[in-house]
Each structure stands twice: as structure tokens, then as C-alpha cells.
Design a protein around this motif. Structure first.
Motif, short mmCIF file in Angstrom:
data_model
loop_
_atom_site.label_atom_id
_atom_site.label_comp_id
_atom_site.label_asym_id
_atom_site.label_seq_id
_atom_site.Cartn_x
_atom_site.Cartn_y
_atom_site.Cartn_z
N ASP A 185 0.86 -1.19 0.00
CA ASP A 185 0.00 0.00 0.00
C ASP A 185 0.90 1.25 0.00
N PRO A 186 0.70 2.17 -0.97
CA PRO A 186 1.55 3.36 -1.06
C PRO A 186 1.52 4.22 0.22
N GLU A 187 0.36 4.34 0.87
CA GLU A 187 0.26 5.16 2.09
C GLU A 187 1.09 4.54 3.21
N ALA A 188 1.05 3.19 3.29
CA ALA A 188 1.83 2.51 4.33
C ALA A 188 3.31 2.71 4.07
N ARG A 189 3.75 2.63 2.82
CA ARG A 189 5.17 2.82 2.50
C ARG A 189 5.59 4.26 2.77
N LYS A 190 4.69 5.20 2.48
CA LYS A 190 5.01 6.60 2.74
C LYS A 190 5.20 6.85 4.24
N GLY A 191 4.29 6.34 5.05
CA GLY A 191 4.40 6.50 6.50
C GLY A 191 5.64 5.82 7.04
#
Length: 197
Positions: A172-178
Motif C-alpha cells: 500500500d503506497p500510504e503505508a510505504r510513505k508512512g
């Protein structure tokens, strides 16, 4: 030799007949008065006059109002005394006294250097809060709190995830960003704390 009190006061010799017990009391008082010296009698009279003056003072409206107020406060005072007694019985009074002594000792130990150090820490804390405010740190803290509340709510009734499931969430891109932000934070923290070589 002292003169009898009857002669000083000027009583008449015609005294009414009294019953036995009253006559004994009157004779005892008369004998006591007869044995007193004139200066003692004058002192007693002066004391009686002062007592009358005091009674006049107490009879003034403001004094009577004060007495009434004390009577009204009596129940409150009784309640306060009962509470103090309860504090003593439970040991709370001892604890409060010890706390007071500790605060007094702390107050007595404050030197100019200690006060200056404490004031410097307060100034530093205010400056740090100002810096956090300028960098919108309050928004960061509130965001972290809201994110934590949402995460707890989302996972409240779920069973624990396996390692493979957790790894899949990294797609998930949001998880990787966080995770990237958190990793970057961990890399920069030692330098800010002075732990780097």
C-alpha cells in the motif's frame, strides 16, 4: 484594726428576721465583710464598677451582633472541628504536615543559582513551544494522536495478523510513505540527540 463593714456602709440596726439557713449565710457574709480592710473594699467596688462598664460595652448593638454571628458560626465550627479530627484519625493531617514541611524545606533550599537554573529551563521550554508552534508541531502531535485512535479502533476486534499479511500491507503506497517518514525520523534522531560519532 479594721472597722466593721456595717459601720463603713452605714447600715441600720433594724434587720429583718430571716429563716435559719439564710441568717447563717448573711452572718457569714457579714463576718467576711467585717474582716476586710477599707482599701480592699474600695478595690472590690472599683472592680464592680469596671465590670458594669464592661457589661455596657457588651450591650452595644455591634457587640450583640458579633455574639449572634459567633453563635450562628458555631455549627460550622463544629463541622470544621469534626473534619479536622477525621483528618487526624486517618493520618491525612500528618501527611499534609509532612508535605508542608517538605515544601518549606524546598523553599528554604532555593538559592540564586537554583532559581536562575529553573528560570532558564522555563525560558527554554517556552522557546521550544514557540518553535513547535511555528513548525506546526501541534498539528503533527494532533495528527499522531488521531492516527493512533483510528488504528486502535480499526484493529480492536481483529485477530493478530501474520507476518505475510503485514508484509502484504507494505504494498500500500500510504503505508510505504508512512514507513519512509518513520525510517527517516529514526535516521535523523541520533544526530539531534548528540549520539553520532
Amino acid at each position: 484594726m479594721a472597722q466593721p463593714a456595717r459601720k463603713i456602709v452605714g447600715t441600720t440596726s433594724t434587720e429583718p428576721e430571716l429563716p435559719g439557713r439564710a441568717r447563717e449565710i448573711l452572718d457569714l457574709v457579714s463576718a467576711g465583710m467585717d474582716s476586710l480592710e477599707p482599701p480592699v473594699i474600695q478595690n472590690m467596688v472599683a472592680n464592680l464598677v469596671r465590670l458594669g462598664e464592661m457589661a455596657d460595652e457588651f450591650n452595644r448593638p455591634e457587640m450583640l451582633e458579633l455574639f449572634r454571628e459567633v453563635a450562628r458560626a458555631g455549627s460550622n465550627l463544629r463541622g470544621l472541628i469534626a473534619e479536622i479530627r477525621e483528618l487526624q484519625e486517618t493520618g491525612t493531617m500528618t501527611t499534609l504536615l509532612e508535605l508542608g514541611r517538605m515544601v518549606q524545606a524546598m523553599k528554604d533550599s532555593l538559592t540564586a543559582g537554583v532559581v536562575t537554573g529553573v528560570l532558564q529551563q522555563i525560558v527554554d521550554a517556552v522557546a521550544m513551544m514557540d518553535q513547535i508552534q511555528m513548525l506546526q508541531g501541534d498539528r503533527l502531535v494532533m495528527g499522531m494522536i488521531v492516527a493512533m485512535q483510528e488504528a486502535v479502533k480499526e484493529n480492536k476486534d481483529k485477530s493478530p495478523q501474520g507476518v505475510l499479511s503485514l508484509l502484504r500491507q507494505l504494498n500500500d503506497p500510504e503505508a510505504r510513505k508512512g514507513l519512509g517518514i518513520f525510517t527517516s525520523f529514526l535516521q535523523k534522531l541520533p544526530a539531534q540527540l548528540g549520539f553520532t560519532n
